[in-house]
Design a protein around this motif. Structure first.
Motif, PDB file in Angstrom:
ATOM      1  N   LEU A 292     103.470  -2.507 -45.577  1.00 17.76           N
ATOM      2  CA  LEU A 292     104.454  -0.763 -45.710  1.00 17.76           C
ATOM      3  C   LEU A 292     105.792  -1.176 -45.726  1.00 17.76           C
ATOM      4  N   PRO A 293     106.487  -0.427 -45.759  1.00 16.31           N
ATOM      5  CA  PRO A 293     108.549  -1.009 -45.845  1.00 16.31           C
ATOM      6  C   PRO A 293     108.815  -1.463 -44.451  1.00 16.31           C
ATOM      7  N   ASP A 294     109.481  -3.062 -44.608  1.00 18.10           N
ATOM      8  CA  ASP A 294     109.601  -3.617 -43.557  1.00 18.10           C
ATOM      9  C   ASP A 294     109.732  -2.527 -42.487  1.00 18.10           C
ATOM     10  N   SER A 295     109.663  -3.059 -40.913  1.00 19.53           N
ATOM     11  CA  SER A 295     110.753  -2.269 -39.940  1.00 19.53           C
ATOM     12  C   SER A 295     109.955  -0.637 -40.059  1.00 19.53           C
ATOM     13  N   VAL A 296     109.299   0.128 -40.062  1.00 15.60           N
ATOM     14  CA  VAL A 296     108.375   1.271 -39.527  1.00 15.60           C
ATOM     15  C   VAL A 296     108.207   1.418 -38.465  1.00 15.60           C
ATOM     16  N   ASP A 297     108.693   2.423 -37.598  1.00 13.52           N
ATOM     17  CA  ASP A 297     108.287   2.557 -35.967  1.00 13.52           C
ATOM     18  C   ASP A 297     107.251   3.865 -36.726  1.00 13.52           C
ATOM     19  N   LEU A 298     107.039   4.944 -37.682  1.00 19.41           N
ATOM     20  CA  LEU A 298     106.306   6.048 -37.973  1.00 19.41           C
ATOM     21  C   LEU A 298     106.266   6.268 -39.146  1.00 19.41           C
ATOM     22  N   VAL A 299     104.878   7.042 -39.270  1.00 18.21           N
ATOM     23  CA  VAL A 299     104.417   7.051 -41.070  1.00 18.21           C
ATOM     24  C   VAL A 299     103.854   8.285 -40.657  1.00 18.21           C
ATOM     25  N   PHE A 300     103.624   9.423 -41.591  1.00 17.95           N
ATOM     26  CA  PHE A 300     103.275  10.912 -42.352  1.00 17.95           C
ATOM     27  C   PHE A 300     102.013  10.331 -42.842  1.00 17.95           C
TER      28      PHE A 300
ATOM     29  N   ILE B 293     105.310  14.158 -32.801  1.00 18.57           N
ATOM     30  CA  ILE B 293     106.270  13.357 -32.526  1.00 18.57           C
ATOM     31  C   ILE B 293     106.800  12.533 -31.316  1.00 18.57           C
ATOM     32  N   VAL B 294     106.882  13.249 -30.138  1.00 16.45           N
ATOM     33  CA  VAL B 294     107.137  12.558 -29.131  1.00 16.45           C
ATOM     34  C   VAL B 294     105.206  11.422 -28.396  1.00 16.45           C
ATOM     35  N   VAL B 295     104.380  13.449 -28.608  1.00 19.11           N
ATOM     36  CA  VAL B 295     103.157  12.779 -27.748  1.00 19.11           C
ATOM     37  C   VAL B 295     102.512  11.589 -29.072  1.00 19.11           C
ATOM     38  N   ALA B 296     102.656  11.490 -30.334  1.00 24.42           N
ATOM     39  CA  ALA B 296     102.168  10.495 -30.650  1.00 24.42           C
ATOM     40  C   ALA B 296     102.953   9.235 -30.308  1.00 24.42           C
ATOM     41  N   ARG B 297     103.967   9.211 -29.706  1.00 23.82           N
ATOM     42  CA  ARG B 297     104.441   8.128 -29.921  1.00 23.82           C
ATOM     43  C   ARG B 297     103.896   7.673 -28.355  1.00 23.82           C
ATOM     44  N   GLN B 298     104.202   8.292 -27.632  1.00 22.99           N
ATOM     45  CA  GLN B 298     103.468   8.592 -26.037  1.00 22.99           C
ATOM     46  C   GLN B 298     102.068   7.942 -25.550  1.00 22.99           C
ATOM     47  N   ILE B 299     101.012   8.335 -26.787  1.00 26.69           N
ATOM     48  CA  ILE B 299      99.686   7.524 -27.149  1.00 26.69           C
ATOM     49  C   ILE B 299      99.800   6.544 -27.202  1.00 26.69           C
ATOM     50  N   LYS B 300     100.926   6.065 -28.359  1.00 28.12           N
ATOM     51  CA  LYS B 300     101.092   4.651 -28.740  1.00 28.12           C
ATOM     52  C   LYS B 300     100.852   3.583 -27.659  1.00 28.12           C
ATOM     53  N   HIS B 301     102.132   4.307 -27.298  1.00 25.79           N
ATOM     54  CA  HIS B 301     102.412   2.999 -25.804  1.00 25.79           C
ATOM     55  C   HIS B 301     101.299   3.115 -24.883  1.00 25.79           C
ATOM     56  N   GLN B 302     100.988   4.017 -24.630  1.00 32.56           N
ATOM     57  CA  GLN B 302      99.784   3.516 -23.797  1.00 32.56           C
ATOM     58  C   GLN B 302      98.658   3.128 -24.008  1.00 32.56           C
ATOM     59  N   ARG B 303      98.517   3.049 -25.624  1.00 30.33           N
ATOM     60  CA  ARG B 303      97.111   2.012 -26.267  1.00 30.33           C
ATOM     61  C   ARG B 303      97.739   1.003 -26.466  1.00 30.33           C
TER      62      ARG B 303
ATOM     63  N   GLN C 270      93.176  -1.202 -41.570  1.00 31.66           N
ATOM     64  CA  GLN C 270      93.111  -1.716 -40.415  1.00 31.66           C
ATOM     65  C   GLN C 270      94.030  -2.162 -39.752  1.00 31.66           C
ATOM     66  N   ARG C 271      94.214  -1.459 -39.136  1.00 30.35           N
ATOM     67  CA  ARG C 271      95.499  -1.139 -37.921  1.00 30.35           C
ATOM     68  C   ARG C 271      96.315  -2.640 -36.891  1.00 30.35           C
ATOM     69  N   GLU C 272      96.926  -2.881 -37.052  1.00 27.37           N
ATOM     70  CA  GLU C 272      97.089  -4.226 -35.908  1.00 27.37           C
ATOM     71  C   GLU C 272      98.067  -3.118 -34.774  1.00 27.37           C
ATOM     72  N   PRO C 273      97.911  -4.072 -33.962  1.00 31.62           N
ATOM     73  CA  PRO C 273      98.169  -3.512 -32.824  1.00 31.62           C
ATOM     74  C   PRO C 273      99.121  -3.437 -31.880  1.00 31.62           C
ATOM     75  N   GLY C 274      99.938  -3.862 -33.297  1.00 32.71           N
ATOM     76  CA  GLY C 274     101.866  -4.107 -33.160  1.00 32.71           C
ATOM     77  C   GLY C 274     102.105  -2.509 -34.252  1.00 32.71           C
ATOM     78  N   GLY C 275     101.776  -2.454 -35.141  1.00 33.06           N
ATOM     79  CA  GLY C 275     101.913  -1.543 -36.239  1.00 33.06           C
ATOM     80  C   GLY C 275     102.926  -0.381 -36.042  1.00 33.06           C
ATOM     81  N   PRO C 276     102.542   0.287 -36.878  1.00 33.96           N
ATOM     82  CA  PRO C 276     103.589   1.669 -36.449  1.00 33.96           C
ATOM     83  C   PRO C 276     102.670   3.044 -35.392  1.00 33.96           C
TER      84      PRO C 276
END
Length: 209
Positions: free
Chosen positions: A59-67, A127-137, A82-88
């Motif tokens: 991944l490129p450095d410091s990516v917040d969101l991936v499509f 996007i907003v809902v996906a970010r909220q789900i990630k935050h809750q996870r 193999q997703r990292e918990p702190g990943g995008p």
């Protein structure tokens, strides 16, 4: 379509929408009408966007969101499988709804899905809902880790008490009092003292007598 500035002005959560403008987004999608529409709308929102195809292995450095376009004949990169918990946050883009694609999406554990043809309407909400789900996870993972650490500490305290009770012929209350006193003297937690007792006992058993 309502302009982004109009939406932000009327939104009850302007701070969240303001954060969207600073999102660093990576779009992994073939160059076609869907990718053009997706890139156009992301830039209208104000995101910093990079486009790639095929998916890169890193991944490129410091990516917040991936499509990420999920295609049946394209291997998914390791960072997605193999997703990292702190990943995008990852939003899958799918063209087909067959079992293979659905299984791939479920395996990835993405935060949301958009389908082809990509439309402007609903993208911001997705996007907003996906970010909220990630935050809750992320919060749930942290809470789960905290509980696991607490249970581990409780087990070690119990084991340490048993070791002291056997070695010194004292009661459970006295064993705990001894550990607490040592913790206060050394300015550490009782759990840390218990861990030390257990570790030392594994190397050099404290025999009674």
């Amino acid at each position: 379509m309502m302009a982004f500035d109009e939406l932000a002005a009327g939104c009850s959560a302007p701070r969240l929408l303001h954060d969207l403008r600073r999102l660093r987004v990576a779009v992994f999608h073939p160059q076609d009408r869907d990718s053009e529409e997706l890139l156009l709308q992301l830039r209208r929102i104000g995101c910093q966007v990079q486009a790639f195809w095929p998916p890169s292995m890193t991944l490129p450095d410091s990516v917040d969101l991936v499509f990420l376009a999920v295609h049946p004949n394209v291997e998914l990169p390791d960072w997605a499988k193999q997703r990292e918990p702190g990943g995008p946050v990852i939003i899958a883009v799918v063209m087909y709804e067959n079992p293979t694609i659905i299984e791939a999406v479920l395996t990835l554990g993405v935060e949301s899905v958009i389908t082809s043809p990509v439309k402007a309407f609903g993208l911001l909400a997705t996007i907003v809902v996906a970010r909220q789900i990630k935050h809750q996870r992320t919060l749930l993972l942290k809470q789960n880790q905290k509980l696991e650490n607490k249970l581990s500490g409780m087990r070690q305290v119990l084991e340490a008490k048993m070791i002291l009770m056997d070695a010194k012929r004292i009661s459970e209350e006295e064993a705990y009092k001894l550990m607490r006193e040592q913790a206060m003297v050394r300015r550490v937690t009782v759990e840390q003292i218990a861990r030390t007792i257990v570790d030392v006992h594994k190397i050099l058993p404290l025999n009674s007598g």
